[in-house]
Design a protein around this motif. Structure first.
Motif, mmCIF file in Angstrom:
data_model
loop_
_atom_site.group_PDB
_atom_site.id
_atom_site.type_symbol
_atom_site.label_atom_id
_atom_site.label_comp_id
_atom_site.label_asym_id
_atom_site.label_seq_id
_atom_site.Cartn_x
_atom_site.Cartn_y
_atom_site.Cartn_z
ATOM 1 N N LYS A 52 51.947 -23.124 14.785
ATOM 2 C CA LYS A 52 51.325 -24.448 14.664
ATOM 3 C C LYS A 52 51.266 -24.889 13.203
ATOM 4 O O LYS A 52 51.369 -26.075 12.910
ATOM 5 C CB LYS A 52 49.919 -24.440 15.258
ATOM 6 N N ASN A 71 37.997 -27.805 11.508
ATOM 7 C CA ASN A 71 39.005 -28.595 12.236
ATOM 8 C C ASN A 71 40.413 -28.083 11.958
ATOM 9 O O ASN A 71 41.236 -28.001 12.875
ATOM 10 C CB ASN A 71 38.896 -30.077 11.867
ATOM 11 N N HIS A 130 42.944 -26.594 14.916
ATOM 12 C CA HIS A 130 44.221 -27.219 15.250
ATOM 13 C C HIS A 130 45.440 -26.447 14.742
ATOM 14 O O HIS A 130 46.553 -26.665 15.227
ATOM 15 C CB HIS A 130 44.256 -28.649 14.719
#
Length: 142
Positions: free
Chosen positions: A85, A75, A79
């Motif tokens: 990011k 995960n 993401h």
């Protein structure tokens, strides 16, 4: 005079948790610093070294409850797949409580400074000593 050894023994027993605490708290603080450094150099694999590598490891975040080290790592990789990011991570430790010789409860704030806009929140971590090493066994970050 016979009471003196009993009193001394009792005082020594009281000192044992304080010694343990003074040895363990810097280890946990260093783990959080290591995680920050790993994140900031873009290594999610190294960031995850502080977590218990087990299917029972618990992560609670914006998407709900997740179980498992591998699922949590995947995960993160999904993401935070670019340096933009990921940004730069900052932790602010608010509370570090020893629950027992094998458990610590940690509360803090996290902040990601990013070009796309800063994000942050709070976290609670449950650390457990397993095989002589400390690991995060539960993380609630929001």
């Amino acid at each position: 005079m016979r009471k003196s050894p009993l009193i001394l023994g009792f005082l020594l027993l009281l000192a044992i948790p304080a010694c343990t605490r003074s040895e363990d708290e810097p280890i946990i603080r260093q783990m959080l610093a290591d995680q920050t450094a790993a994140w900031n150099r873009g290594s999610l694999d190294d960031f995850m070294k502080g977590y218990w590598n087990n299917d029972s490891m618990l992560f609670i975040g914006q998407s709900g409850i997740t179980y498992g080290y591998t699922t949590t790592l995947n995960n993160y990789k999904k993401h935070y797949d670019t340096p933009d990011k990921m940004g730069k991570l900052f932790f602010t430790l608010l509370k570090l409580d020893r629950l027992s010789p094998d458990y610590y409860f940690v509360i803090g704030k996290w902040l990601l400074k990013r070009k796309a806009g800063d994000v942050g929140g709070v976290y609670t971590l449950l650390f457990r000593k397993i095989g002589g090493r400390w690991f995060i066994i539960a993380d609630h970050s929001s």
